[in-house]
Write an enzyme that holds these catalytic residues in place. Structure first.
Site, mmCIF file in Angstrom:
data_model
loop_
_atom_site.group_PDB
_atom_site.id
_atom_site.type_symbol
_atom_site.label_atom_id
_atom_site.label_comp_id
_atom_site.label_asym_id
_atom_site.label_seq_id
_atom_site.Cartn_x
_atom_site.Cartn_y
_atom_site.Cartn_z
ATOM 1 N N GLU A 63 11.364 45.851 1.386
ATOM 2 C CA GLU A 63 11.292 44.381 1.301
ATOM 3 C C GLU A 63 12.706 43.829 1.418
ATOM 4 O O GLU A 63 13.652 44.493 1.025
ATOM 5 C CB GLU A 63 10.755 43.958 -0.082
ATOM 6 C CG GLU A 63 9.416 44.516 -0.437
ATOM 7 C CD GLU A 63 9.067 44.269 -1.912
ATOM 8 O OE1 GLU A 63 9.823 43.568 -2.605
ATOM 9 O OE2 GLU A 63 8.031 44.793 -2.341
ATOM 10 N N CYS A 109 57.156 20.169 24.014
ATOM 11 C CA CYS A 109 57.137 21.188 22.956
ATOM 12 C C CYS A 109 56.579 22.495 23.539
ATOM 13 O O CYS A 109 55.494 22.503 24.140
ATOM 14 C CB CYS A 109 56.265 20.698 21.807
ATOM 15 S SG CYS A 109 55.914 21.967 20.584
ATOM 16 N N CYS A 153 59.047 22.858 17.865
ATOM 17 C CA CYS A 153 60.156 22.165 18.528
ATOM 18 C C CYS A 153 60.937 21.247 17.595
ATOM 19 O O CYS A 153 61.968 20.698 17.984
ATOM 20 C CB CYS A 153 59.641 21.373 19.731
ATOM 21 S SG CYS A 153 58.724 19.902 19.238
ATOM 22 N N LYS A 208 15.907 42.032 0.236
ATOM 23 C CA LYS A 208 16.475 41.776 -1.090
ATOM 24 C C LYS A 208 16.981 40.340 -1.095
ATOM 25 O O LYS A 208 17.945 40.006 -0.413
ATOM 26 C CB LYS A 208 17.618 42.740 -1.375
ATOM 27 C CG LYS A 208 18.176 42.582 -2.779
ATOM 28 C CD LYS A 208 19.175 43.685 -3.105
ATOM 29 C CE LYS A 208 19.521 43.723 -4.590
ATOM 30 N NZ LYS A 208 19.954 42.447 -5.140
ATOM 31 N N CYS A 265 52.279 16.806 16.967
ATOM 32 C CA CYS A 265 53.641 16.824 17.470
ATOM 33 C C CYS A 265 53.602 15.957 18.734
ATOM 34 O O CYS A 265 52.840 16.238 19.661
ATOM 35 C CB CYS A 265 54.038 18.250 17.827
ATOM 36 S SG CYS A 265 55.459 18.326 18.930
ATOM 37 N N LYS A 285 22.109 47.881 0.604
ATOM 38 C CA LYS A 285 22.787 46.600 0.807
ATOM 39 C C LYS A 285 23.353 46.416 2.216
ATOM 40 O O LYS A 285 23.781 47.371 2.854
ATOM 41 C CB LYS A 285 23.968 46.485 -0.194
ATOM 42 C CG LYS A 285 23.568 46.589 -1.641
ATOM 43 C CD LYS A 285 22.965 45.296 -2.171
ATOM 44 C CE LYS A 285 24.015 44.284 -2.529
ATOM 45 N NZ LYS A 285 24.579 44.434 -3.864
ATOM 46 N N CYS A 338 57.570 19.343 13.729
ATOM 47 C CA CYS A 338 56.825 20.381 14.459
ATOM 48 C C CYS A 338 57.466 21.748 14.225
ATOM 49 O O CYS A 338 58.670 21.905 14.405
ATOM 50 C CB CYS A 338 56.807 20.040 15.949
ATOM 51 S SG CYS A 338 56.134 21.372 16.961
ATOM 52 N N TYR A 340 7.048 39.976 -6.243
ATOM 53 C CA TYR A 340 7.001 41.370 -5.799
ATOM 54 C C TYR A 340 6.691 42.365 -6.912
ATOM 55 O O TYR A 340 6.717 43.553 -6.697
ATOM 56 C CB TYR A 340 8.319 41.758 -5.124
ATOM 57 C CG TYR A 340 9.558 41.329 -5.884
ATOM 58 C CD1 TYR A 340 9.875 41.875 -7.121
ATOM 59 C CD2 TYR A 340 10.425 40.374 -5.349
ATOM 60 C CE1 TYR A 340 11.009 41.484 -7.818
ATOM 61 C CE2 TYR A 340 11.570 39.976 -6.043
ATOM 62 C CZ TYR A 340 11.853 40.540 -7.277
ATOM 63 O OH TYR A 340 12.974 40.142 -7.972
ATOM 64 N N ASP A 342 18.641 36.931 -2.194
ATOM 65 C CA ASP A 342 19.824 36.586 -2.977
ATOM 66 C C ASP A 342 19.507 35.338 -3.777
ATOM 67 O O ASP A 342 19.841 34.225 -3.396
ATOM 68 C CB ASP A 342 20.996 36.354 -2.025
ATOM 69 C CG ASP A 342 22.319 36.477 -2.747
ATOM 70 O OD1 ASP A 342 22.323 36.985 -3.881
ATOM 71 O OD2 ASP A 342 23.337 36.061 -2.186
HETATM 72 S S1 IVH Z 1 12.265 44.759 -7.382
HETATM 73 C C1 IVH Z 1 13.300 47.444 -10.986
HETATM 74 N N1 IVH Z 1 12.348 43.457 -5.120
HETATM 75 O O1 IVH Z 1 17.435 42.581 -7.196
HETATM 76 C C2 IVH Z 1 12.819 46.684 -9.826
HETATM 77 N N2 IVH Z 1 14.073 43.072 -6.714
HETATM 78 O O2 IVH Z 1 19.375 44.494 -8.424
HETATM 79 C C3 IVH Z 1 13.761 45.596 -9.442
HETATM 80 N N3 IVH Z 1 15.733 41.449 -5.992
HETATM 81 O O3 IVH Z 1 17.099 41.709 -10.541
HETATM 82 C C4 IVH Z 1 13.092 44.435 -8.897
HETATM 83 N N4 IVH Z 1 14.836 40.981 -4.062
HETATM 84 O O4 IVH Z 1 16.742 39.938 -8.800
HETATM 85 C C5 IVH Z 1 12.955 43.673 -6.303
HETATM 86 N N5 IVH Z 1 12.302 42.379 -3.058
HETATM 87 C C6 IVH Z 1 12.885 42.583 -4.253
HETATM 88 C C7 IVH Z 1 14.069 41.914 -4.638
HETATM 89 C C8 IVH Z 1 14.631 42.201 -5.885
HETATM 90 C C9 IVH Z 1 15.832 40.714 -4.880
HETATM 91 C C10 IVH Z 1 16.713 41.400 -7.091
HETATM 92 C C11 IVH Z 1 16.143 41.152 -8.443
HETATM 93 C C12 IVH Z 1 16.690 42.220 -9.322
HETATM 94 C C13 IVH Z 1 17.834 42.724 -8.542
HETATM 95 C C14 IVH Z 1 18.110 44.157 -8.839
#
Ligand code: IVH
Length: 669
Positions: free
Chosen positions: A113, A431, A411, A115, A426, A314, A408, A225, A117
Site C-alpha cells: 500500500e 556589463c 561590473c 505509505k 544592473c 521508503k 552590480c 487500512y 504522509d
Molecule cells: S500500517 C503496525 N499502512 O506509517 C502497522 N501505516 O511508520 C502500521 N502509515 O504510524 C500501520 N500509511 O501513520 C500502515 N498504508 C499504511 C500507512 C501507514 C502510512 C503510517 C502510520 C504509521 C506509520 C508507521
C-alpha cells in the site's frame, strides 16, 4: 415511531448513503442540488425537534462550539510504528528474515500500500456509531480529535450494513490532499502567515484546531487500512479481505493497493508508485509492505516498537536540511540580479543539491534566509530545488539579513529597482554578465541557432574582449577560435560553419535574438509578419506600433526605447551588414483570436516579469487590466496573491494559476 421521526431516520440514512457515494466512492447518484435539498430538510426537522439531534447526525459534522483542549486517549492495543527499508536489498532482506523465522520454503504473500504522509488515527465505533477519534500520539496515548475528524466527509458517522459490531476500532491515515494543501498555503501567504512546510504538518495542524469550523474549511481526507479492538468479531483471514470489509462498512480504502504478491511483486509496485509519485493527489513517502495472511502475522509477532510482519519501504526523501554557505547573486541578460543560496551539498532524492534559487529580494525577505542558516530544502520532480524555510532554532548568533548588493557584482554599476517591480537590476548594458547572457540568447536554438556556441566558450570570448556584442561573432576567425581553451581546429571549423549558416536569418528569429525586453518568440513573429522588414520596423513610431493588434503600450514603449538607443542602433546597423535577413518569416504564425476579447487580471508574484506575462496574453488576443471587476474573465494568481484574489473570489470569477494560463495560451496556438 411518528412519521416525522421515521422521515428523520430515513433522511439520515439517505444522506449517509449519498455522502458515501460522493466522498468515498466518487460515484455520486444524485445531483449536488438534490443532496442539498435532503440536507436542508433534515436541518429543518432537527430545528423543529432539537431533542432528536444526535451526535452522529450528518448535520453535526461541524459542531458549533470550539473545544477547550485535547483530552488524551489510551490505545488499548498500541499503535505501532514500522521498521524501514531504504533500498531493494533491504526489502529482500526483510523477506528472507521472515522466511527464516517461519522456517518456510515457499513464498510469502504480501500486501503493498502507499505509505501516506499524514497523521495516523484510531476511530472508535460503538454499536456502529462513531464515538471517539484519536491521533496515534506516541502509540499508547493520543489526543481526542473527534470534533475535527467528524468534519472529514469520507469518514462514516455510522457504519454501513447490519448487524453493527458492538465495538470496532478502525485505523487509518488522515491526510490533506495536495490540491487543498497548495490552496491553504497560498492563502496563508496572502495573509502574511507562515506556510506549512509539508502536507503532514498541515494535517497535524488542522487536526489540532480547537475550532472545528477551521478544520472544516481545510478539507482533510482519510484512508483506512487496519483495525484495533473488535477485529475478531469480523472473522477475517487476510489483509485483502479486511480492505473489502472496510469498504463495505463505508470507509474509503485506496484502490491503489496490491495483495497476494511476492516480494518481487512488492518491488514492482513500489517502482511504479515512485514513477507516479508526482502525479498522486496525496503525498506518499513510500510503500507499506504487510504480510497478507493474519495467521502468519500471529506467528511472526511483534518487536518492541514495530511488528515483525510489516515494513516501510521508503522513497528517497524529498526534503532535507542543510546549511547556507553563501548567498550569491547572478546577473541575467536583462541585468536582473537573482539571489541564489549556495548550500552545503546535500543528497535529496538521489541528486546532490548545492543551489536553491531565492528568486528576488521579496522572497529573501519573506524567508528571512541568512548566511549560515540551517534550511529545509525540497526537490520535487525535476523542479529546481526550493528553499522551504529556515530552521529558526538552529540560527547561529550574529547573522545578518541579506540584501541584494547596491552595486552590480560583475561590473560595479549602481543597481536600480524600478517602481512596481520586484527585480533589482544592473543598468549597464556593457556589463560582462549581461553581455554573456545576451550572446548566449542571440545564438540560442530559438534565436539564430548557432550550434557549438556554449557557455564556456562565450565566457572566454567575452573575458578576452573578443566579443562585446553579437555582431562581433561574425568577425571571429579560425586561428583565434582554435587558440581558445577546449577548442581544437575541428571544433573551431564547426563553429565557423554554424556562424556562417546563421547569416541567413529569418526576420522573426532575428527580432527575437535582439533580446528586446518583452519581445518573446511569439511577439517577434507578430512584428515580423506585420512589418515585413527591419527597415519598416525602424521607421515605425510608438502609435503605429500600438496599432498592431497584439502590441500594447508597454511593448510599444519597450521596442521604441530599444531602437532609439544609439548603441542598439549601431549594433543593428552592424548586424544588417553581416546578416542576410529574409523578409517575412515563413514560420510567423497567424494571429489566433482564441483569447480575443478575454480580460485578465494578474495578482501575486509570478515566476516571470508581469510585463512578459502580459505580452503573452496580449499576443494571444487577450487584454490585461489592473483591477478586478465582474467583467474580468480570468484572474491569474502567482505567489502571495493580494486583495485582488479575495475580490475575485467574492465575485465568483475564474481564478487560474500560471500553469493553467500556460495551458490556455498553448491550446490557443
Ligand atoms: S500500517 C503496525 N499502512 O506509517 C502497522 N501505516 O511508520 C502500521 N502509515 O504510524 C500501520 N500509511 O501513520 C500502515 N498504508 C499504511 C500507512 C501507514 C502510512 C503510517 C502510520 C504509521 C506509520 C508507521
Amino acid at each position: 415511531m411518528g412519521s416525522e421521526q421515521q422521515r428523520l431516520a430515513e433522511l439520515r440514512s439517505l444522506i449517509a448513503h449519498h455522502n458515501n457515494r460522493y466522498h468515498v466512492r466518487d460515484e455520486p447518484e444524485i445531483s449536488d442540488a438534490e443532496f442539498d435539498r435532503l440536507f436542508r430538510e433534515l436541518q429543518e426537522l432537527e430545528q423543529q425537534h432539537p431533542e432528536w439531534v444526535t451526535p452522529d447526525s450528518p448535520t453535526q459534522r461541524v459542531g458549533a462550539q470550539p473545544r477547550e483542549g485535547f483530552p488524551t486517549v489510551e490505545h488499548t492495543i498500541p499503535m505501532l510504528s514500522l521498521d524501514n527499508a531504504s533500498n531493494l536489498e533491504e526489502l529482500r532482506a526483510f523477506d528472507a528474515r521472515l522466511r527464516r523465522f517461519l522456517k518456510r520454503e515457499e513464498i510469502i504473500h504480501y500486501t503493498a500500500e502507499p505509505k501516506y504522509d499524514g497523521v495516523a488515527v484510531e476511530l472508535r465505533y460503538d454499536e456502529g456509531r462513531f464515538t471517539l477519534g484519536s491521533t496515534r500520539g506516541d502509540g499508547r496515548t493520543g489526543e481526542d480529535v473527534t470534533h475535527n475528524l467528524k468534519t472529514i466527509r469520507s469518514l462514516p458517522l455510522r457504519l454501513q450494513g447490519r448487524p453493527a459490531p458492538k465495538l470496532l476500532e478502525v485505523r487509518g491515515e488522515v491526510f490533506m490532499p495536495l490540491e487543498h494543501f497548495d490552496r491553504l498555503n497560498r492563502g496563508r501567504l496572502a495573509e502574511g502567515l507562515e506556510p506549512f512546510a509539508n502536507p503532514r504538518n498541515a494535517t497535524a495542524g488542522t487536526l489540532r484546531q480547537l475550532d472545528p469550523r477551521v478544520s472544516a474549511s481545510r478539507p482533510l481526507d482519510l484512508f483506512v487500512y487496519g483495525l484495533g479492538r473488535g477485529k475478531e468479531s469480523l472473522e477475517l483471514g487476510y489483509q485483502s479481505e479486511l480492505m473489502t470489509r472496510l469498504a463495505e462498512l463505508g470507509f474509503k480504502v485506496n484502490p491503489r493497493c496490491v495483495s497476494g504478491v511476492d516480494i518481487e511483486g512488492v518491488a514492482a509496485f513500489h517502482a511504479e508508485l515512485e514513477r507516479d509519485r508526482d502525479g498522486l493527489p496525496y503525498e506518499a513517502d513510500g510503500t507499506v509492505v504487510k504480510v497478507e495472511e493474519f495467521a502468519l502475522r500471529e506467528r511472526l509477532g511483534e518487536l518492541e516498537r514495530s511488528p515483525r510482519w510489516a515494513i516501510a519501504y521508503k522513497f528517497p526523501a524529498r526534503q532535507e536540511t542543510t546549511q547556507v554557505k553563501k548567498i550569491r547573486c547572478y546577473v541575467g541578460r536583462t541585468g536582473v540580479l537573482t539571489p541564489v543560496a549556495v548550500l552545503e551539498p546535500v543528497r535529496i532524492g538521489g541528486v546532490t543539491v548545492v543551489h536553491a534559487s531565492l528568486h528576488n529580494q521579496d522572497e529573501v525577505d519573506r524567508l528571512d534566509v541568512r548566511v549560515r542558516d540551517t534550511v529545509l530544502v525540497e526537490r520535487a520532480g525535476d523542479v529546481i530545488p526550493k528553499l522551504v524555510k529556515v530552521v529558526g532554532e538552529k540560527r547561529p548568533s550574529r547573522t545578518r539579513r541579506y540584501r541584494l548588493p547596491s552595486s552590480c557584482p560583475i561590473c560595479g554599476s549602481p543597481t536600480v529597482r524600478l517602481e512596481d517591480e520586484v527585480a533589482v537590476r544592473c543598468p549597464n548594458l556593457a556589463c560582462p554578465a549581461q553581455v554573456k547572457e545576451r550572446i548566449h540568447h542571440f545564438g540560442s536554438r530559438r534565436a539564430l541557432d548557432i550550434d557549438g556556441l556554449g557557455e564556456k566558450l562565450i565566457d572566454q570570448l567575452v573575458e578576452r574582449g573578443l566579443v562585446r556584442r553579437p555582431s562581433d561573432l561574425f568577425a571571429l576567425d579560425q586561428e583565434t577560435l582554435a587558440g581558445l581553451e577546449h577548442m581544437a581546429a575541428k571544433s573551431a571549423d564547426n563553429l565557423l560553419v554554424a556562424i556562417e549558416r546563421s547569416r541567413d536569418a529569418a526576420l522573426d528569429r532575428f527580432l527575437f535574438a535582439l533580446g528586446i525586453r518583452h519581445v518573446g518568440e511569439r511577439l517577434a513573429g507578430v512584428l515580423a509578419q506585420h512589418l515585413g522588414s527591419l527597415e519598416a520596423l525602424l521607421k515605425t513610431n510608438h502609435e503605429q506600433l500600438e496599432a498592431i493588434p497584439e502590441v500594447g503600450p508597454i511593448i510599444a514603449e519597450s521596442v521604441r526605447a530599444f531602437l532609439d538607443d544609439p548603441a542598439n542602433r549601431e549594433e543593428i546597423t552592424r548586424l544588417r551588414s553581416v546578416l542576410r535577413l529574409a523578409g517575412v518569416p515563413a514560420a510567423a504564425r497567424a494571429k489566433s483570436a482564441a483569447l480575443k476579447g478575454k480580460s485578465f487580471v494578474l495578482t501575486g508574484t509570478l515566476s516571470e516579469p508581469r510585463a512578459t506575462v502580459q505580452e503573452r496574453i496580449e499576443a494571444a488576443g487577450g487584454k490585461v487590466t489592473s483591477s478586478v471587476s465582474s467583467r474580468t474573465n480570468y484572474v491569474v494568481t502567482g505567489e502571495s496573491p493580494g486583495t485582488k484574489l479575495r475580490k475575485a473570489e467574492s465575485l465568483g470569477l475564474t481564478t487560474i494559476d500560471e500553469a493553467e494560463l500556460r495551458q490556455l495560451l498553448e491550446s490557443e496556438r
